[in-house]
Motif scaffolding. Structure first.
Motif, PDB file in Angstrom:
ATOM      1  N   ASP A 179      62.365  62.674  68.025  1.00  0.00           N
ATOM      2  CA  ASP A 179      61.760  61.942  67.143  1.00  0.00           C
ATOM      3  C   ASP A 179      60.428  61.316  67.572  1.00  0.00           C
ATOM      4  O   ASP A 179      60.023  61.757  68.805  1.00  0.00           O
ATOM      5  N   LYS A 204      58.658  57.780  67.798  1.00  0.00           N
ATOM      6  CA  LYS A 204      59.119  56.486  67.429  1.00  0.00           C
ATOM      7  C   LYS A 204      57.855  55.389  67.229  1.00  0.00           C
ATOM      8  O   LYS A 204      58.203  54.582  66.602  1.00  0.00           O
ATOM      9  N   GLY A 212      61.456  52.664  63.206  1.00  0.00           N
ATOM     10  CA  GLY A 212      62.625  53.430  63.289  1.00  0.00           C
ATOM     11  C   GLY A 212      62.353  54.984  63.486  1.00  0.00           C
ATOM     12  O   GLY A 212      63.432  55.321  63.816  1.00  0.00           O
ATOM     13  N   TYR A 246      75.514  60.233  69.087  1.00  0.00           N
ATOM     14  CA  TYR A 246      74.066  60.343  69.379  1.00  0.00           C
ATOM     15  C   TYR A 246      73.762  59.915  70.925  1.00  0.00           C
ATOM     16  O   TYR A 246      73.916  58.702  70.972  1.00  0.00           O
ATOM     17  N   ASN A 300      74.313  55.982  70.026  1.00  0.00           N
ATOM     18  CA  ASN A 300      74.443  55.663  68.668  1.00  0.00           C
ATOM     19  C   ASN A 300      75.664  56.205  68.096  1.00  0.00           C
ATOM     20  O   ASN A 300      76.139  57.500  68.499  1.00  0.00           O
ATOM     21  N   ARG A 320      76.226  57.579  65.191  1.00  0.00           N
ATOM     22  CA  ARG A 320      75.904  57.860  64.066  1.00  0.00           C
ATOM     23  C   ARG A 320      74.805  58.961  64.259  1.00  0.00           C
ATOM     24  O   ARG A 320      74.325  59.052  65.331  1.00  0.00           O
ATOM     25  N   GLY A 336      70.917  60.449  63.699  1.00  0.00           N
ATOM     26  CA  GLY A 336      69.804  59.598  63.685  1.00  0.00           C
ATOM     27  C   GLY A 336      68.887  59.863  62.301  1.00  0.00           C
ATOM     28  O   GLY A 336      69.075  60.619  61.802  1.00  0.00           O
ATOM     29  N   ASP A 337      67.871  58.657  62.517  1.00  0.00           N
ATOM     30  CA  ASP A 337      66.887  58.789  61.302  1.00  0.00           C
ATOM     31  C   ASP A 337      65.796  58.922  61.719  1.00  0.00           C
ATOM     32  O   ASP A 337      65.390  57.564  62.451  1.00  0.00           O
ATOM     33  N   PRO A 338      64.658  59.723  61.656  1.00  0.00           N
ATOM     34  CA  PRO A 338      64.649  60.796  60.758  1.00  0.00           C
ATOM     35  C   PRO A 338      65.149  62.175  61.404  1.00  0.00           C
ATOM     36  O   PRO A 338      64.928  63.420  60.957  1.00  0.00           O
ATOM     37  N   GLU A 339      65.795  62.174  62.467  1.00  0.00           N
ATOM     38  CA  GLU A 339      66.232  63.360  63.173  1.00  0.00           C
ATOM     39  C   GLU A 339      67.156  64.198  62.145  1.00  0.00           C
ATOM     40  O   GLU A 339      67.048  65.562  62.187  1.00  0.00           O
TER      41      GLU A 339
HETATM   42  N1  GLY Z   1      65.509  57.929  65.259  1.00  0.00           N
HETATM   43  C1  GLY Z   1      66.216  56.693  66.155  1.00  0.00           C
HETATM   44  C2  GLY Z   1      67.730  56.679  65.668  1.00  0.00           C
HETATM   45  O1  GLY Z   1      68.108  56.869  64.458  1.00  0.00           O
HETATM   46  O2  GLY Z   1      68.187  55.775  66.350  1.00  0.00           O
END
Ligand code: GLY
Ligand code: AMP
Length: 426
Positions: free
Chosen positions: A213, A215, A227, A270, A286, A288, A290-293
């Motif tokens: 990512d 950041k 994010g 994650y 995490n 869940r 990742g966003d944007p992964e």
């Molecule tokens: N891109 C980091 C996250 O989703 O936590």
């Protein structure tokens, strides 16, 4: 299978995109969805994403077989426990497992139990004691709110005064409410940051393609944290040796520990890591994707996604070989003016059709709405302009070619997404 995805960001658009390709998908819904998701899934209006009773009611009426939450919030609040009680499957951890993200103190306790490498730490619920500790050990150190703070609860402090301020903000001014009542204060680690995401049935796991990512808001990793402004996959930072190290020292022990506690972890796990020498230290978990992964990972998974989820739900992930595409993938986030602070909304987005026509380009929507045939900005991160290519340089070129065709007032994007790749191969 009839599936309901929860969420409305770029990650959820990417999830809907791969689900749509599955031959086992019968019907796809997404709540609350976004302008782009509306084109590939049904977005029921009037069902509140954060009201579990309304969601359950919708699941019953729509004969939903599986609910797939994208963000952490519903999982941390117990959506799996609530919906599964009624006999509907949820792909994600129960509230115990989701506490790996929901509480930094819980995550640290699990890491200690599992013997996972992590920064040395202390937990405080009294601001004076926290300050005395900072006085004693000195800077640099990291102050973290225990609870969820939308990614803003971590303060990396290079001077004692910064740590005192962080403690005051979290514990005395309570800028994040209850989430900052307890803090973790830990040693600052120096190394390379990486993330590692697995799909797991609680006993077995499949590592998803690696990614990295970006950041910070601005080129050259300058400006405030966001994010995530873009990602690329795979990353040469995670070598085969490091993969083995991460799986044997982090993923396996944590999954075993959670199972031993009576809560085998189902879903995506994650691990946010700091690689120090060859050792993967866990900074955070995490519960869940990742966003944007996700926007660069999922287009590179060649398996039927519903089959992957079904195997995990049956505890049979060991029967599956995860097939990773040879192509590379890059996602450039286009954000609204002002993001990550207060941002503008309602700007018309032009050029999406032209960009979409480019070969191997996928436009994932994050903060958009659709009115008639037109799309408008509706969030901080607006689009994840994503391209596949034979290697990272060609994926970068194609993604930026697509970005150059898309216009909206105040659009901001980084011009160096994926360039970090060159640092690791030289
Ligand atoms: N891109 C980091 C996250 O989703 O936590
Ligand atoms: P977290 O939400 O715990 O991942 O923290 C957010 C960011 O703070 C990470 O992505 C790192 O850049 C930084 N960070 C967190 N913990 C540490 C640490 N112990 N040492 C250095 N940087 C850290």
């Amino acid at each position: 299978m009839r599936i309901l995805v929860l969420g409305g960001g770029g990650r959820e658009h990417a999830i809907c995109y791969v689900l749509r390709k599955s031959k086992s998908l019968e019907k796809l819904y997404c709540i609350p969805g976004n302008g782009g998701i509306e084109e590939i899934a049904e977005v029921p209006k009037g069902v509140k994403a954060n009201d579990f009773s309304e969601l359950l009611d919708f699941c019953r009426k729509g004969n939903i077989d599986l609910v797939l939450p994208g963000p952490e919030e519903p999982l941390v609040k117990g959506v799996r426990d609530f919906i599964e009680k009624e006999g509907i499957k949820v792909f994600g951890p129960d509230v115990f497992g989701a506490s790996l993200e929901g509480s930094k103190v819980f995550a640290k306790e699990m890491m200690v139990k599992a013997g996972v490498p992590t920064a040395r730490f202390e937990v405080f619920d009294d601001p004076d004691k926290a300050k005395q500790y900072v006085e004693k050990v000195g800077a640099p150190l990291v102050v973290k709110a225990d609870g969820l703070c939308a990614g803003k609860g971590v303060f990396v402090c290079d001077a004692k005064e910064e740590a005192f301020q962080a403690i005051e903000k979290l514990m005395e001014q309570k800028i994040f409410g209850e989430a900052g009542k307890r803090v973790v204060i830990e040693e600052k680690l120096e190394g390379e940051e990486a993330s590692y995401i697995v799909l797991t049935d609680g006993e077995h796991f499949k590592a998803l393609p690696t990614s990295q990512d970006h950041k910070r808001l601005l080129d050259g990793d300058q400006g405030p944290n966001t994010g995530g402004m873009g990602a690329y996959s795979p990353t040469p930072l995670i070598t085969p040796e490091l993969k083995t190290e991460i799986e044997t020292r982090v993923i396996s022990p944590v999954l075993k520990t959670l199972a031993k506690e009576g809560h085998p972890y189902l879903g995506f796990l994650y691990a946010g890591l700091m690689i120090v020498g060859n050792t993967p230290y866990v900074l955070e978990f995490n519960c869940r994707l990742g966003d944007p992964e996700t926007q660069v990972i999922l287009p590179r998974v060649e398996n039927d996604f519903v089959e992957l989820l079904t195997a995990a739900l049956k505890g049979e992930l060991y029967k599956i070989d995860l097939v990773e595409s040879r192509k590379s993938c890059v996602c450039v986030v286009m954000a609204s003016k002002g993001y990550p602070e207060k941002y503008e909304k309602g700007k018309k987005i032009e050029g999406l059709d032209e960009a979409k026509k480019l070969e191997d380009v996928i436009i994932f929507h994050a903060g958009t709405t659709k009115e008639g045939d037109a799309f408008y900005t509706a969030g901080g991160r607006v689009l994840g302009v994503t391209a596949l290519g034979k290697d990272i340089p060609s994926a970068i070129e194609r993604a930026y070619q697509a970005v150059s065709l898309i216009k909206f007032e105040g659009a901001h994007y980084r011009r160096d997404i994926g360039k970090r790749y060159f640092k690791y191969i030289s």
